[in-house]
Design an enzyme around this catalytic site. Structure first.
Site, mmCIF file in Angstrom:
data_model
loop_
_atom_site.group_PDB
_atom_site.id
_atom_site.type_symbol
_atom_site.label_atom_id
_atom_site.label_comp_id
_atom_site.label_asym_id
_atom_site.label_seq_id
_atom_site.Cartn_x
_atom_site.Cartn_y
_atom_site.Cartn_z
ATOM 1 N N ASP A 173 -7.345 -4.893 -5.221
ATOM 2 C CA ASP A 173 -6.881 -5.257 -4.037
ATOM 3 C C ASP A 173 -6.847 -6.804 -3.855
ATOM 4 O OD1 ASP A 173 -5.318 -4.351 -2.181
ATOM 5 O OD2 ASP A 173 -6.238 -4.106 -0.500
ATOM 6 N N GLU A 224 0.982 -1.371 -0.260
ATOM 7 C CA GLU A 224 0.434 0.268 -0.001
ATOM 8 C C GLU A 224 0.454 1.373 0.030
ATOM 9 O OE1 GLU A 224 -1.837 -2.729 1.274
ATOM 10 O OE2 GLU A 224 -2.748 -2.696 -0.352
ATOM 11 N N ASN A 283 -0.194 -7.511 -4.625
ATOM 12 C CA ASN A 283 -1.267 -6.452 -5.357
ATOM 13 C C ASN A 283 -0.178 -5.629 -5.703
ATOM 14 O OD1 ASN A 283 -1.422 -5.183 -1.948
ATOM 15 N ND2 ASN A 283 -1.612 -3.748 -3.462
ATOM 16 N N LYS A 340 -8.185 -14.145 -3.043
ATOM 17 C CA LYS A 340 -8.997 -13.346 -2.757
ATOM 18 C C LYS A 340 -9.794 -12.020 -3.719
ATOM 19 C CE LYS A 340 -7.471 -9.180 -0.163
ATOM 20 N NZ LYS A 340 -6.096 -8.389 0.011
#
Lengths: 574, 191
Positions: A312, A201, A269, A339
């Site tokens: 994400d 991130e 990601n 995910k």
């Protein structure tokens, strides 16, 4: 006075001392790759590596506690630390000693595994302004060569003597001021300590590192984002040097196949998370699994779950190695619950796609290509500044907390998140060490009451559910499967479960004081089986359960066993 | 006569001082306040945005009460410094200790007053607690390897909660091999 007699006595005494020392040395024999590779079969009383075994099945052959007697379990001991951060670690046990790490300022504890008494602990101070998107956490350690290896939140890799806790060596992986942090439990393979990195991130450039276990010298580094000239670099288009800040963190411990000599590591990601306009292309090797040569770090094959991810969806979740018969063919399979809401089966020898199917409600992909598994993205999933809720949300159908696979039942036990989120794309502008999301603050908002969960038993061969237990909140704990035909797991508000692995019927439950995010594990000392639940709420709560943001924090290890002789003792101690 | 003239010449000046002394802001020019504005403090204040934005205000408040000190690097590579628990004030002076690089710091802590204090210090390998009975001094050797800032404080009674805390700022860089190519840092684009 004749001293010969005394000399003999002294010599005899010394020899017996030496024999005792040798016997103890044998008991505390060194953990090496060979021992870890055979541990699940040969010594189920120990839990020598993060996932319990190199194949990451999190399945134990211990069966003293089973579906018939689990309801008699009593608490053997507990160990509490008032650390107000998520407890995400899997404890390791070797020959009666338990090791685990903590959130907050990274600490390592060594306990007597039968009594819970502390043997030693070390705390490693982390600077106050270290940037971590999703709580100050740590997932555990690796054992090998008489040492324990772990990372600290400020991206250091440290080796301690397992007996004394003394520091052997320490390496800085990367500069936390550039957004790099570390939370992963390293993996010990063939005399090397393999570790990943966090910071997806914050616009990092991810890597997998290998260090010589004895000296701490770096053997190799595999960059998850290829630089100009390397294969895969052409999947990073755009005006800025996007590959330098492309993300691709590696914060979940990999798996290893000693026969194929392949190391499997998952990659998270791309960055910026939610703005794909600045990074056109598939963005390799983000949202992928890479198969590496553990000696050299050379890339053997890769498979990308979500090309050009803007939701994400990471792809960081563990990969379990299992031999399955799929479509009438014996396959060295690799199974993975992503995910992005799909459950995948690949051929782990070459990365070929075999089959996949959704295991939660999903609206982002129209379908997966039946030959390659490549998703066809739905029109509603194209990110704009204002769009309708999309399923699953960014925490996914399943977060990092690990599923288990039982070779006995042939089922995968998946901790499920059912949720949808409203995604918001925004401006992407990289500044070293600051969040690089390409979005507004509530990048992917889940409304109240919109996030539920389940414990799902799925057959990886038929891709059909066998049983399912619905839960009020997402299931955020990891899962343990045992030969006692049991599945152990915990809920977000602290309900602990032992569930019949075949029928999905709860045979034992207990209410712990806090939610559970870590995986349970099992071990045995002197013929007595124990199940350890690391309980303590925290982690990326906004992503999966904003409603439990203020849940009770702390680190509680609660360890259970059967009463000796079938009778609970008065004080729970022996 | 000459004497008298000089006195008269001073009158407007005295009047001005008398007027100004009634003004709250100018009272801040007294020496005890001015010494807070010593150049190293100002320099560090300017660095603050790089240090830590969320804690900026707290750190600025600590400057005002405690000031700062730069640890000296000894020939043996160990950094050394000393601080005081100021009697009856529940503050550390200096409250900010700057280590020029990661490594070992030998910190001497004095408690000249009549209250019991202790210094709870950050340290790799576990926190360190230095007991400081009234009128004593103590010495601790702590290790902080990575750049960044680390809090310390007095855990006796609620001294920490009543502002008896400070921080250690570790300057310097990570080892060469841990430094990665990062892209240039352009200014943010205009909206």
């Amino acid at each position: 006075m004749n001293c010969k007699g005394w000399n003999l006595v002294v010599a005899g005494f010394l020899m017996s001392l030496a024999a005792v020392a040798a016997a103890q040395g044998q008991k505390a024999r060194t953990v090496d790759s060979e021992r870890i590779a055979r541990a699940a079969e040969a010594e189920p009383e120990n839990w020598l590596t993060y996932h319990g075994s190199y194949n990451a099945q999190r399945h134990s052959r211990l069966d003293q506690i089973n579906a018939k007697n689990a309801k008699q379990m009593e608490e053997a001991w507990q160990f509490y630390l008032p650390i107000p951060h998520g407890f995400e670690a899997t404890p390791l046990v070797v020959d009666g000693v338990m090791y685990f790490t903590t959130g907050g300022h990274t600490a390592v504890y060594a306990l007597d595994a039968a009594s819970g008494k502390e043997l030693w602990h070390r705390t490693f101070e982390v600077a106050e302004q270290v940037p971590a998107c999703c709580d100050w956490v740590n997932r555990g350690l690796a054992l090998g060569n008489g040492n324990v290896y772990f990372v600290t939140l400020d991206a250091r890799l440290i080796a301690l003597n397992a007996a004394s806790g003394e520091t052997l060596w320490e390496k800085t992986l990367a500069d936390w001021r550039d957004g790099f942090t570390a939370t992963v439990a390293p993996l010990f393979v063939n005399g090397k300590v393999i570790t990943g990195i966090s910071g997806g991130e914050y616009g990092i450039r991810g890597f997998v590192d290998a260090y010589e276990a004895d000296t701490g010298e770096r053997s190799w580094r595999f960059w998850t984002i290829p630089s100009p000239g390397e294969p895969g670099h052409d999947t990073w288009k755009g005006e800025q040097p996007t590959w330098m800040t492309g993300g691709g963190p590696t914060w979940v411990t990999g798996s290893y196949d000693p026969e194929l000599n392949l190391l499997y590591w998952t990659v998270g990601n791309p960055a910026p998370d939610f703005n794909g306009e600045v990074r056109p292309g598939d963005n390799l090797y983000t949202d992928s699994v890479v198969a590496l040569n553990p000696e050299t770090g050379e890339l053997i094959w890769h498979y990308q779950w979500t090309p050009h991810d803007v939701w994400d969806y990471d792809g960081i979740n563990e990969v379990i190695l299992a031999d399955l018969e799929v479509k009438g063919r014996q396959v060295k399979a690799l199974i993975h619950a992503d995910k992005n809401g799909h459950f995948y089966v690949l051929d782990r020898s070459n990365g070929t796609f075999i089959q996949a199917a959704p295991f939660v409600r999903q609206t982002w992909a129209k379908r997966l290509d039946p030959k390659t598994g490549r998703p066809e993205v739905a029109d509603v999933a194209r990110l704009t500044s204002a769009m309708e809720p999309l399923c699953p949300g960014p925490a996914g159908g399943k977060e990092w907390n690990h599923m288990a696979f039982s070779p006995q039942t042939g089922l995968a036990y998946i901790p499920v998140i059912e949720n949808c989120a409203t995604f918001r794309m925004g401006q992407a502008f990289y500044r070293k060490g600051l969040p690089f999301w390409g979005s507004v603050a509530d990048a992917a908002a889940i409304g109240p009451g919109e996030s539920q969960g389940a414990m799902l038993a799925l057959d990886p061969v038929t891709l059909k559910p066998s049983w399912k237990i619905d839960t009020k909140w997402p299931v955020m704990s990891g899962v343990l499967s045992t030969a006692g035909n049991l599945v152990f797991w915990g809920e977000a508000e602290g309900q602990l479960h032992a569930t019949d692995a075949e029928t999905g019927k709860d045979v034992w439950t207990h209410k712990a004081p806090m939610g559970m995010h870590a995986p349970p594990m099992t071990y045995a000392v002197d013929g007595q089986q124990y199940v350890a639940f690391p309980v303590g709420w925290g982690g990326w709560l906004n992503g999966f359960a904003p409603g439990l943001r203020h849940g009770e924090r702390g680190h509680l290890l609660t360890v259970w066993r059967l009463p000796k002789g079938g009778q609970p003792s008065a004080d729970g101690q022996q | 006569m000459r004497q008298a003239t000089r006195h008269f010449a001073r009158l407007p000046l005295l009047a001005l001082v008398a007027t100004l002394s009634a003004c709250d802001y100018l009272r801040l020019l007294r020496p005890s306040v001015l010494e807070q504005a010593e150049p190293p403090v100002v320099a560090l204040v300017n660095k603050l945005p790089d240090v830590d934005r969320p804690n900026e205000a707290v750190i600025a408040r600590i400057y005002a009460t405690g000031g700062l000190t730069h640890a000296a690097v000894g020939e043996d590579g160990v950094m050394r410094d000393e601080i005081w628990a100021r009697p009856l004030q529940l503050i550390w002076t200096p409250a900010i200790i700057v280590m020029p690089k990661g490594g070992e710091l030998e910190l001497t802590v004095h408690n000249p007053g009549k209250s019991r204090h202790a210094a709870y210090l950050p340290n790799n390998g576990g926190h360190m607690l230095l007991e400081l009975p009234p009128g004593t001094s103590g010495r601790a050797r702590i290790e902080l390897d990575e750049p960044g800032f680390y809090w310390f404080g007095c855990p006796v009674a609620n001294h920490f909660g009543r502002n008896m805390f400070g921080f250690i700022l570790v300057e310097g860089d990570v080892p060469m091999e841990a430094r990665l190519d990062r892209p240039p840092q352009p200014l943010p684009p205009e909206d």
